[in-house]
Motif scaffolding. Structure first.
Motif, PDB file in Angstrom:
ATOM      1  N   GLU A  21       0.829  -1.213   0.000  1.00  0.00           N
ATOM      2  CA  GLU A  21       0.000   0.000   0.000  1.00  0.00           C
ATOM      3  C   GLU A  21       0.863   1.263   0.000  1.00  0.00           C
ATOM      4  O   GLU A  21       0.492   2.301  -0.565  1.00  0.00           O
ATOM      5  N   GLU A  22       2.046   1.169   0.613  1.00  0.00           N
ATOM      6  CA  GLU A  22       2.950   2.317   0.671  1.00  0.00           C
ATOM      7  C   GLU A  22       3.874   2.379  -0.551  1.00  0.00           C
ATOM      8  O   GLU A  22       4.809   3.187  -0.593  1.00  0.00           O
ATOM      9  N   LEU A  23       3.593   1.474  -1.532  1.00  0.00           N
ATOM     10  CA  LEU A  23       4.357   1.416  -2.785  1.00  0.00           C
ATOM     11  C   LEU A  23       5.835   1.089  -2.571  1.00  0.00           C
ATOM     12  O   LEU A  23       6.694   1.408  -3.405  1.00  0.00           O
ATOM     13  N   ARG A  24       6.126   0.393  -1.500  1.00  0.00           N
ATOM     14  CA  ARG A  24       7.508  -0.023  -1.225  1.00  0.00           C
ATOM     15  C   ARG A  24       7.643  -1.487  -1.695  1.00  0.00           C
ATOM     16  O   ARG A  24       7.715  -2.426  -0.915  1.00  0.00           O
ATOM     17  N   PHE A  25       7.649  -1.625  -3.018  1.00  0.00           N
ATOM     18  CA  PHE A  25       7.502  -2.948  -3.608  1.00  0.00           C
ATOM     19  C   PHE A  25       8.713  -3.853  -3.397  1.00  0.00           C
ATOM     20  O   PHE A  25       8.578  -5.069  -3.261  1.00  0.00           O
ATOM     21  N   GLU A  26       9.920  -3.289  -3.399  1.00  0.00           N
ATOM     22  CA  GLU A  26      11.109  -4.131  -3.200  1.00  0.00           C
ATOM     23  C   GLU A  26      11.108  -4.745  -1.799  1.00  0.00           C
ATOM     24  O   GLU A  26      11.418  -5.930  -1.623  1.00  0.00           O
ATOM     25  N   GLU A  27      10.728  -3.919  -0.821  1.00  0.00           N
ATOM     26  CA  GLU A  27      10.664  -4.437   0.550  1.00  0.00           C
ATOM     27  C   GLU A  27       9.524  -5.449   0.681  1.00  0.00           C
ATOM     28  O   GLU A  27       9.653  -6.467   1.379  1.00  0.00           O
ATOM     29  N   ALA A  28       8.407  -5.165   0.010  1.00  0.00           N
ATOM     30  CA  ALA A  28       7.273  -6.094   0.045  1.00  0.00           C
ATOM     31  C   ALA A  28       7.669  -7.444  -0.575  1.00  0.00           C
ATOM     32  O   ALA A  28       7.253  -8.510  -0.111  1.00  0.00           O
ATOM     33  N   GLU A  29       8.478  -7.396  -1.624  1.00  0.00           N
ATOM     34  CA  GLU A  29       8.926  -8.623  -2.289  1.00  0.00           C
ATOM     35  C   GLU A  29       9.804  -9.464  -1.354  1.00  0.00           C
ATOM     36  O   GLU A  29       9.711 -10.691  -1.339  1.00  0.00           O
ATOM     37  N   GLU A  30      10.656  -8.800  -0.570  1.00  0.00           N
ATOM     38  CA  GLU A  30      11.506  -9.504   0.389  1.00  0.00           C
ATOM     39  C   GLU A  30      10.659 -10.179   1.476  1.00  0.00           C
ATOM     40  O   GLU A  30      10.909 -11.326   1.866  1.00  0.00           O
ATOM     41  N   VAL A  31       9.626  -9.462   1.952  1.00  0.00           N
ATOM     42  CA  VAL A  31       8.727 -10.033   2.960  1.00  0.00           C
ATOM     43  C   VAL A  31       7.950 -11.207   2.356  1.00  0.00           C
ATOM     44  O   VAL A  31       7.725 -12.228   3.010  1.00  0.00           O
ATOM     45  N   LYS A  32       7.559 -11.075   1.093  1.00  0.00           N
ATOM     46  CA  LYS A  32       6.843 -12.159   0.423  1.00  0.00           C
ATOM     47  C   LYS A  32       7.721 -13.410   0.339  1.00  0.00           C
ATOM     48  O   LYS A  32       7.238 -14.539   0.500  1.00  0.00           O
ATOM     49  N   ARG A  33       9.022 -13.224   0.079  1.00  0.00           N
ATOM     50  CA  ARG A  33       9.941 -14.363   0.023  1.00  0.00           C
ATOM     51  C   ARG A  33       9.949 -15.101   1.357  1.00  0.00           C
ATOM     52  O   ARG A  33       9.890 -16.342   1.408  1.00  0.00           O
ATOM     53  N   LYS A  34      10.000 -14.342   2.444  1.00  0.00           N
ATOM     54  CA  LYS A  34       9.986 -14.951   3.776  1.00  0.00           C
ATOM     55  C   LYS A  34       8.666 -15.688   4.014  1.00  0.00           C
ATOM     56  O   LYS A  34       8.646 -16.804   4.544  1.00  0.00           O
ATOM     57  N   TYR A  35       7.567 -15.050   3.591  1.00  0.00           N
ATOM     58  CA  TYR A  35       6.239 -15.635   3.807  1.00  0.00           C
ATOM     59  C   TYR A  35       6.122 -16.983   3.087  1.00  0.00           C
ATOM     60  O   TYR A  35       5.665 -17.975   3.662  1.00  0.00           O
ATOM     61  N   LEU A  36       6.554 -17.041   1.850  1.00  0.00           N
ATOM     62  CA  LEU A  36       6.443 -18.270   1.071  1.00  0.00           C
ATOM     63  C   LEU A  36       7.341 -19.375   1.635  1.00  0.00           C
ATOM     64  O   LEU A  36       6.962 -20.547   1.670  1.00  0.00           O
ATOM     65  N   ALA A  37       8.547 -18.989   2.067  1.00  0.00           N
ATOM     66  CA  ALA A  37       9.466 -19.974   2.634  1.00  0.00           C
ATOM     67  C   ALA A  37       8.886 -20.573   3.922  1.00  0.00           C
ATOM     68  O   ALA A  37       8.914 -21.793   4.131  1.00  0.00           O
ATOM     69  N   LEU A  38       8.337 -19.707   4.787  1.00  0.00           N
ATOM     70  CA  LEU A  38       7.760 -20.185   6.044  1.00  0.00           C
ATOM     71  C   LEU A  38       6.491 -20.995   5.791  1.00  0.00           C
ATOM     72  O   LEU A  38       6.254 -22.011   6.442  1.00  0.00           O
ATOM     73  N   ASP A  39       5.671 -20.544   4.827  1.00  0.00           N
ATOM     74  CA  ASP A  39       4.440 -21.261   4.513  1.00  0.00           C
ATOM     75  C   ASP A  39       4.758 -22.672   3.986  1.00  0.00           C
ATOM     76  O   ASP A  39       4.063 -23.640   4.312  1.00  0.00           O
ATOM     77  N   GLY A  40       5.816 -22.784   3.175  1.00  0.00           N
ATOM     78  CA  GLY A  40       6.230 -24.097   2.682  1.00  0.00           C
ATOM     79  C   GLY A  40       6.679 -25.000   3.812  1.00  0.00           C
ATOM     80  O   GLY A  40       6.366 -26.195   3.834  1.00  0.00           O
ATOM     81  N   PHE A  41       7.399 -24.438   4.768  1.00  0.00           N
ATOM     82  CA  PHE A  41       7.847 -25.205   5.929  1.00  0.00           C
ATOM     83  C   PHE A  41       6.656 -25.672   6.754  1.00  0.00           C
ATOM     84  O   PHE A  41       6.588 -26.837   7.183  1.00  0.00           O
ATOM     85  N   VAL A  42       5.689 -24.780   6.977  1.00  0.00           N
ATOM     86  CA  VAL A  42       4.515 -25.110   7.786  1.00  0.00           C
ATOM     87  C   VAL A  42       3.699 -26.212   7.122  1.00  0.00           C
ATOM     88  O   VAL A  42       3.236 -27.158   7.768  1.00  0.00           O
ATOM     89  N   SER A  43       3.533 -26.124   5.815  1.00  0.00           N
ATOM     90  CA  SER A  43       2.722 -27.119   5.113  1.00  0.00           C
ATOM     91  C   SER A  43       3.343 -28.503   5.201  1.00  0.00           C
ATOM     92  O   SER A  43       2.647 -29.515   5.202  1.00  0.00           O
ATOM     93  N   LYS A  44       4.686 -28.560   5.305  1.00  0.00           N
ATOM     94  CA  LYS A  44       5.351 -29.853   5.423  1.00  0.00           C
ATOM     95  C   LYS A  44       5.319 -30.376   6.862  1.00  0.00           C
ATOM     96  O   LYS A  44       5.223 -31.560   7.102  1.00  0.00           O
TER      97      LYS A  44
END
Length: 611
Positions: free
Chosen positions: A229-252
């Motif tokens: 929302e704050e248009l800080r897309f590079e930082e949002a992309e880094e947070v998304k990387r963390k989210y996907l990595a953790l979500d993959g771990f949780v699903s396993k």
């Protein structure tokens, strides 16, 4: 101790018992040297301690314990839970001789988050709570490394050991190390990563170690949306990387619904001597703790008694504050504010089954470890298992197996292999040339060989086998039975290993009429039985092959009058084959064995050719 002294001792003890209160507590038994030899707990001290001195006590080990008691002390507490805690504490402190022995020598690793200005996260086997917070211990080291690798991937905590201070960072005291250049550290020591950002990462890492992965996922998602929302897309992309990595771990790692949170699971697997108690802790549907402890029984303790002790020990060890405990069956124990659940279906039943499986696997692993150190233990176990399967009167220490080998009835032979304590005893193997049977008759050959084998053993007064195994099905078993029971009047159990239409052993037979014995074909015992079968088959074929080879050579050279074994060997050494000897000229033969013998050989083969 004289009879009068023993009666005086018992009267003293019964006097103490009569004065015991009817309240919960812990009691301690002392020997002649006033050393604690047993610690127990009770809802009613008076009733429980008095039960040791009843005349109808029939357990031998309990009688032995009572004979060693010279004094009794006790501690009254408010609740049964307090009695359990006190009992557990005293057992660990005094290690009494007659209490169950907690066998927990292995130090499992834990994960430490240090108390430093920039905390580090690493595995350790040394616990010193002054240095940081510890998570674990982890019985499954692979799971621990998986979590550590996830945290390193998400947050890049520093790995250097130098003490870093706020003042040192502000004054530029430090330099980046290799980890910074290979992007494994964000460089907090030189201000490339802010203090607040680093500490926020450590806070999230702590939550993951606690098992609160769902909460961390929720925070990451909110942060990602806020940055977008704050248009800080590079930082949002880094947070998304963390989210996907953790979500993959949780699903396993999530084994049940994430609605199951902060729950303990306990199960017990036991035998005559040992008990194994498995503990699982579940948070947000994920198992973040799995541990098994081992008790060595001393006084025929029941599963319920040991499970009570294990629940207290493990909850105290892992500082569990779970308000729900899942069990396989009811246990007479009350813990303040804790609900006991015995599930029949659903996700909680899955957790219970998983705990049972872990306990059984731990028992198997310990058994294998013990058998590796003491192979005789494995042999005894397999013999006992076979004895139970076949209902044999004694352990099958000596097993004998027979097999025949021939080609269209020619060169008929048989073999007998002997296994002692489930291992081949090659010095006792026997070979037999079939003497009375003409043509390919396996049953008649088997009858001859079995009769010869055991008549000779009876004549020489040799020990008879505990079990005979036929390399075949019902027909072979019946032939052996006729000899053993009808002719020799012996009582030796007989089993058979039958093959399927693809010539693969698929069942164990026993009894008359023979019946199939329930035995998994992938079990260790079945593998040993097929090893016996393979060995007797190999031994018979080897004997048959050797006999055929000797006959082939004998018919060509050994029947020539005037030619002995030494001359035969010289010829074969020089010309290799009988065919080459037959085709050799007189000069070649003379060079090998001399003129006189060469003429005999030459005349023999060329006379055959002329004829």
């Amino acid at each position: 101790m004289t009879r009068e002294e023993n009666e005086k001792r018992l009267e003293h003890l019964k006097g103490i018992v009569r004065r015991l209160p009817d309240k919960p507590g812990s009691y301690q038994f002392y020997d002649e040297d006033h050393t604690i030899i047993y610690v127990g707990k009770a809802k009613s001290l008076k009733n429980r301690v008095a039960s040791y001195f009843h005349a109808e006590v029939d357990r031998f080990k309990t009688k032995v314990l009572v004979s060693k008691i010279f004094d009794i002390s006790y501690t009254v507490v408010n609740t049964e839970e307090d009695a359990l805690l006190l009992e557990n504490s005293l057992i660990k402190k005094y290690n009494p001789r007659y209490n169950v022995l907690l066998k927990d020598g292995k130090t499992y690793p834990s994960i430490c988050v240090t108390n430093e200005f920039f905390p580090r996260i690493f595995k350790t086997r040394t616990i010193n709570k002054k240095w940081g917070t510890y998570f674990g211990p982890y019985a499954h080291v692979g799971a621990m490394y998986e979590i550590l690798n996830l945290i390193k991937e998400l947050y890049h905590p520093r790995t250097c050991r130098q003490p870093i201070t706020k003042e040192g960072v502000e004054t530029g005291k430090y330099k980046v190390c290799l980890d910074y250049h290979i992007k494994k550290c964000m460089g907090p020591c030189v201000g490339r990563q802010g203090i607040e950002d680093y500490k926020k990462n450590i806070t999230q890492a702590r939550e993951i170690l606690k098992g609160n992965t769902r909460q961390v996922l929720k925070e990451l998602k909110e942060e990602m949306l806020q940055l977008s929302e704050e248009l800080r897309f590079e930082e949002a992309e880094e947070v998304k990387r963390k989210y996907l990595a953790l979500d993959g771990f949780v699903s396993k790692s999530e084994v049940v619904s994430h609605t199951i949170n902060n729950v303990d699971v306990f199960t017990i697997t036991s035998d005559e001597k040992m008990a194994f108690i498995n503990y699982l802790h579940v948070s947000n549907g994920s198992i973040n703790q799995s541990f098994t402890i081992e008790y060595k029984k001393k006084l025929n303790e029941t599963d319920e008694e040991l499970l009570q002790l294990g629940i207290v020990e493990l909850r105290e060890r892992f500082k569990s504050d779970s308000k729900e405990i899942i069990l396989e069956k009811e246990v007479d124990i009350e813990l303040e504010g804790v609900k006991f659940t015995i599930p029949k279906l659903g996700d909680k039943k899955k957790l219970l089954d998983l705990s049972i499986m872990n306990g059984k696997q731990y028992k198997v692993d310990r058994l294998k470890q013990a058998e590796k150190l003491n192979p005789e233990q494995r042999q005894t176990r397999l013999m006992k298992e076979l004895q139970d399967k076949l209902h044999l009167p004694k352990l099958p220490y000596q097993i004998e197996c027979f097999d025949n080998s021939n080609i269209s009835g020619t060169d008929a032979v048989a073999s007998c292999v002997v296994f002692k304590a489930m291992k081949p005893s090659k010095k006792d193997y026997k070979r037999f040339n079939i003497k009375t049977v003409v043509g390919p008759d396996d049953y008649a050959s088997m009858k001859e060989v079995v009769s010869r084998r055991y008549r000779r053993m009876l004549d020489e007064e040799q020990p008879l086998p505990d079990l005979i195994i036929a390399d075949g099905g019902k027909g072979q078993m019946e032939v052996i039975r006729e000899v053993i029971q009808n002719e020799l009047n012996l009582d030796i159990p007989i089993a058979g290993l039958a093959k399927d239409d693809r010539h693969r052993t698929n069942e164990l037979l026993y009894g008359f009429p023979p019946l199939k014995v329930a035995l998994k074909i992938d079990s260790e015992l079945f593998h040993v039985l097929t090893q016996i079968q393979d060995e007797v088959h190999r031994f018979a074929i080897e004997f048959h092959r050797n006999k055929r080879s000797k006959r082939a050579l004998h018919s060509e050279l050994d029947d020539i009058k005037g030619i002995g074994p030494k001359t035969r060997d010289e010829l074969l050494k020089g010309l290799k084959t009988v065919r080459a000897i037959r085709e050799a000229n007189l000069e070649t033969l003379s060079g090998l064995i001399g003129a006189a013998k060469a003429k005999i050989i030459y005349d023999h083969f060329h006379r055959q050719t002329d004829n």
